[in-house]
Scaffold this motif. Structure first.
Motif, mmCIF file in Angstrom:
data_model
loop_
_atom_site.group_PDB
_atom_site.id
_atom_site.type_symbol
_atom_site.label_atom_id
_atom_site.label_comp_id
_atom_site.label_asym_id
_atom_site.label_seq_id
_atom_site.Cartn_x
_atom_site.Cartn_y
_atom_site.Cartn_z
ATOM 1 N N ASN A 20 0.817 -1.228 0.000
ATOM 2 C CA ASN A 20 0.000 0.000 0.000
ATOM 3 C C ASN A 20 0.847 1.274 0.000
ATOM 4 O O ASN A 20 0.538 2.226 0.714
ATOM 5 C CB ASN A 20 -0.944 0.043 1.204
ATOM 6 C CG ASN A 20 -1.876 -1.152 1.261
ATOM 7 O OD1 ASN A 20 -2.497 -1.494 0.253
ATOM 8 N ND2 ASN A 20 -1.957 -1.817 2.398
ATOM 9 N N ASN A 77 -0.493 -3.210 -4.148
ATOM 10 C CA ASN A 77 -1.278 -1.959 -4.152
ATOM 11 C C ASN A 77 -0.361 -0.743 -4.202
ATOM 12 O O ASN A 77 -0.575 0.250 -3.516
ATOM 13 C CB ASN A 77 -2.216 -1.896 -2.942
ATOM 14 C CG ASN A 77 -3.352 -0.903 -3.148
ATOM 15 O OD1 ASN A 77 -3.666 -0.528 -4.291
ATOM 16 N ND2 ASN A 77 -3.977 -0.473 -2.073
ATOM 17 N N CYS A 80 -1.277 3.744 -4.603
ATOM 18 C CA CYS A 80 -2.666 4.069 -4.250
ATOM 19 C C CYS A 80 -2.732 5.516 -3.761
ATOM 20 O O CYS A 80 -1.727 6.146 -3.485
ATOM 21 C CB CYS A 80 -3.192 3.106 -3.194
ATOM 22 S SG CYS A 80 -2.260 3.070 -1.663
ATOM 23 N N ALA A 105 -2.367 0.472 -8.182
ATOM 24 C CA ALA A 105 -3.589 1.284 -8.180
ATOM 25 C C ALA A 105 -3.828 1.783 -9.612
ATOM 26 O O ALA A 105 -2.877 2.038 -10.351
ATOM 27 C CB ALA A 105 -3.438 2.453 -7.217
ATOM 28 N N GLY B 195 -7.341 -1.747 -1.267
ATOM 29 C CA GLY B 195 -7.195 -2.079 -2.695
ATOM 30 C C GLY B 195 -8.331 -2.960 -3.190
ATOM 31 O O GLY B 195 -8.326 -3.440 -4.316
ATOM 32 N N THR B 198 -10.139 -2.113 -6.553
ATOM 33 C CA THR B 198 -9.306 -1.706 -7.692
ATOM 34 C C THR B 198 -9.768 -2.437 -8.947
ATOM 35 O O THR B 198 -10.005 -3.642 -8.921
ATOM 36 C CB THR B 198 -7.821 -1.980 -7.401
ATOM 37 O OG1 THR B 198 -7.473 -1.287 -6.204
ATOM 38 C CG2 THR B 198 -6.927 -1.505 -8.529
ATOM 39 N N GLY B 228 -9.681 1.822 -3.834
ATOM 40 C CA GLY B 228 -9.090 1.562 -5.142
ATOM 41 C C GLY B 228 -10.046 1.682 -6.313
ATOM 42 O O GLY B 228 -9.612 1.576 -7.461
#
Lengths: 199, 467
Positions: A20, A77, A80, A105, B195, B198, B228
């Motif tokens: 993340n 991720n 993001c 992302a 996420g 996403t 996301g």
């Protein structure tokens, strides 16, 4: 910034196994006041890379001389948060040309593709293995062939096939921009407006 | 005819052209710009020697880096000032409507677009800002874009986009007291993770959503990006139409009726299949607060921080790094902990309803002495309304000041920074490391939870104050 074409690349990697990672970490908002695209690399990962007094944070990977290269490997991720394209400009300006993660992302991925930074998605276990391999020996290299959508990982003879939209692949290999494409079909756009009765 | 989702209906009606094995050319009805992500796009046009293709379809504001005090004076920070000046210069040169600093309609881009009636059902809307998803509350396809894409829209009014998958999140039933739309979306994000959506465009539906005001719906759509999602939307209904009727001038009754007829068709067909569907009971939701450094790391205000970041041990490195930044430990209880700052504002919770909620809780009470409060209206119109409705008096009596509009402490590009190590209960949308200033520790929550913290000086469940 002038966008380089990208096709084949062989490089050592910089591992950043954190999940993340948001665009505020990649380039904090206080550095977004510039009106040009250049120079963001010096503040890439600013608050992780430097201590409060401005000295280099020795434990951060970019300050570890053992690791270098054009490929950044990150936890899932990646990118993001905010839509700031400055994040991609910073990564590119620093010298990276490829980012590998198990998951990107959406906006970050689009921004990367629009700026000659290749996002490669690999299964999570392969990313973790790659990070491990690089951490064990910073000298190992990955070999990327964009045309064939293949990446050769250290310690594996078999190349891994990665996914990328064919149109975007062609753009990256040839250094084309979406905007060139759109400007070329302006008649179609005007036709669409006329059909819908809008201007 | 094949059943379609609302998203597909709007997308298909804006598809100009499809590239073989590639993205689609999508026509953009409304483009919003601001000072931070537009200068490089205008420079791109200048370098090519081209003009803005449809200047009337772009609306500009200065919001991200502006001060929220003494706005009539020159911006002190030189680069920020240059950026705002550059925007003014670019808008003038390209004949773009600008509600800049000190304009009576100035404000945060995602607050002014809807309140001035620019955002309308069925539109495609983009802006170089990820919280563009806010406008989905009106039944639009609205999403954030990068600066290269801002340039494309300025030059051609189009973008190349790959169609995302569709997800519907149904929230049914009644909310408990003290639970707001902010808690609904924070609950959803905590469930799906940061996420988890996403690749999807989300439609929010269900009886709990249908009962919400437009302001509350905007808060939900606003935070779609925090899980996301490419964006989030809600089918327009009588609440949407009533909101717009007040804001769209210049239309004859006949024109309005004709608009309404089109807008009423904007809903997902019965029986249509989404790629993913989720069901949530509104009564399961409690006031929420974040404990970590992404919006998915949230618990109920009275709950405990989980003992680990997930089922797999390997996830814990990121989890512990995050808790370490926040100064928390696995299993910690948050309620009762002292906080230092409270921030009410942002494109998530800087609207009139948010100020009404905050004021309703602090009314007749006093701000805790350990709290520094930043109350920042989302726009000049919100600021005016806060004064007109008598909310300012309530806030002042309780020891609070009102600042001037802007993005402010949400991303701390201006002076409104939370100092390193300090805790801030914030109604904004991101609790990333350093988001509200280097070293700042953000606890995202609703305006009611922020108000409860402002009064008690501690993390407090707002339902305690609500009869």
């Amino acid at each position: 910034m002038p966008k380089e074409k990208i096709n084949k690349l062989e490089s050592t990697c910089v591992p950043l196994p954190i999940e993340n990672i948001d665009t505020d970490q990649i380039i904090p908002a206080r550095f977004l006041t510039a009106t040009t695209r250049e120079g963001f690399g010096e503040n890439l990962f600013r608050d992780w890379r430097y201590n409060k007094d401005g000295s280099a944070n020795k434990s951060f990977i970019l300050n570890n001389k053992a690791f270098s290269g054009k490929v950044l490997i990150a936890g899932k991720n990646f990118g993001c948060g905010s839509s700031r394209e400055h994040a991609v400009w910073a990564i590119y300006d620093y010298g990276f040309r490829v980012v590998i993660s198990s998951f990107f992302a959406d906006i970050f991925k689009n921004n990367s593709l629009n700026n000659g930074l290749l996002p490669i998605i690999l299964p999570e276990d392969l990313v973790l293995n790659l990070i491990q391999a690089v951490q064990n020996d910073p000298g190992v290299k990955v070999k990327i062939n964009l045309e064939e959508q293949k990446i050769e990982l250290p310690g594996s003879r078999k190349a891994y096939q990665f996914e990328i939209n064919k149109y975007k692949k062609d753009c990256m290999i040839n250094g084309f921009n979406d905007i060139d494409y759109l400007l070329n079909i302006k008649n179609k756009i005007i036709g669409f407006e006329e059909k819908k009765g809008i201007t | 005819m094949k059943a379609k989702t609302l998203f597909e209906k709007i997308w298909d009606s804006h598809a100009v052209y499809s590239i073989e094995d590639g993205p689609e050319v999508l026509y953009i009805d409304q483009h919003y710009i601001h000072e931070v992500t537009s200068p490089q796009a205008f420079k791109g046009l200048d370098d090519r020697g081209i003009k803005v293709f449809r200047p009337k379809r772009t609306l500009a504001t200065a919001d991200h880096n502006i001060p929220t005090k003494d706005q009539h004076l020159t911006i002190k920070e030189e680069l920020s000032r240059l950026q705002v000046e550059k925007l003014t210069e670019n808008c003038k040169k390209h004949k773009i409507n600008l509600f800049g600093l000190n304009h009576k309609k100035n404000g945060i881009v995602h607050v002014i677009g809807p309140e001035l009636g620019f955002t309308r059902p069925g539109m495609t809307i983009v802006c170089g800002d990820s919280h563009t998803s806010t406008h989905g509350a009106f039944g639009t396809i609205a999403f954030g874009i990068g600066t290269s894409e801002v340039e494309m829209v300025l030059a051609t009014q189009c973008l190349l986009q790959t169609k995302p998958k569709t997800m519907r999140i149904n929230v049914n039933g009644d909310l408990k007291k003290g639970v707001t739309s902010k808690d609904i979306i924070m609950y959803i994000i905590a469930k799906l993770t940061s996420g988890g959506a996403t690749g999807y465009f989300v439609e929010y539906a269900g009886t709990a959503i249908e009962k919400l005001s437009m302001e509350a719906r905007m808060t939900i759509c606003n935070m779609s990006i925090e899980m996301g999602a490419r964006g989030g939307l809600i089918a327009p209904d009588k609440i949407t139409f009533a909101y717009l009727k007040k804001r769209i001038g210049k239309l004859t009754d006949k024109e309005w009726e004709s608009q309404l007829r089109k807008w009423k068709k904007l809903k997902s067909d019965p029986g249509v299949k989404f790629d993913k569907e989720i069901k949530i009971q509104a009564s399961d939701i409690n006031p929420m607060i974040t404990f970590g450094t992404n919006p998915g790391m949230a618990i109920t205000v009275t709950g405990n921080i989980p003992l680990s970041g997930g089922l797999e041990d390997k996830k814990d490195e990121s989890f512990l790094k995050s808790l370490n930044y926040m100064g928390f430990k696995p299993g910690d209880k948050l309620a009762g902990r002292k906080v230092d700052y409270v921030f009410l504002g942002s494109c998530t919770n800087g609207r009139i309803e948010d100020f009404r909620e905050f004021a309703s809780l602090v009314k007749g009470r006093k701000k805790a002495s350990n709290i520094t409060a930043l109350l920042v209206p989302g726009s000049k119109l919100v600021e005016e309304q806060v004064k007109r409705e008598g909310l300012l008096e309530i806030l002042n009596d309780a020891g609070f000041e009102l600042r001037q509009p802007g993005c402010s402490s949400c991303l701390a590009m201006n002076e409104d920074k939370i100092p390193a190590g300090k805790y801030a209960v914030s109604t904004s949308n991101r609790n990333f490391e350093g988001r509200q200033g280097p070293g700042a520790r953000t606890l995202l929550a609703s305006p009611l939870t922020a108000a409860a913290a402002a009064i008690t000086g501690k993390i407090t469940d707002p339902s305690e104050f609500i009869n």
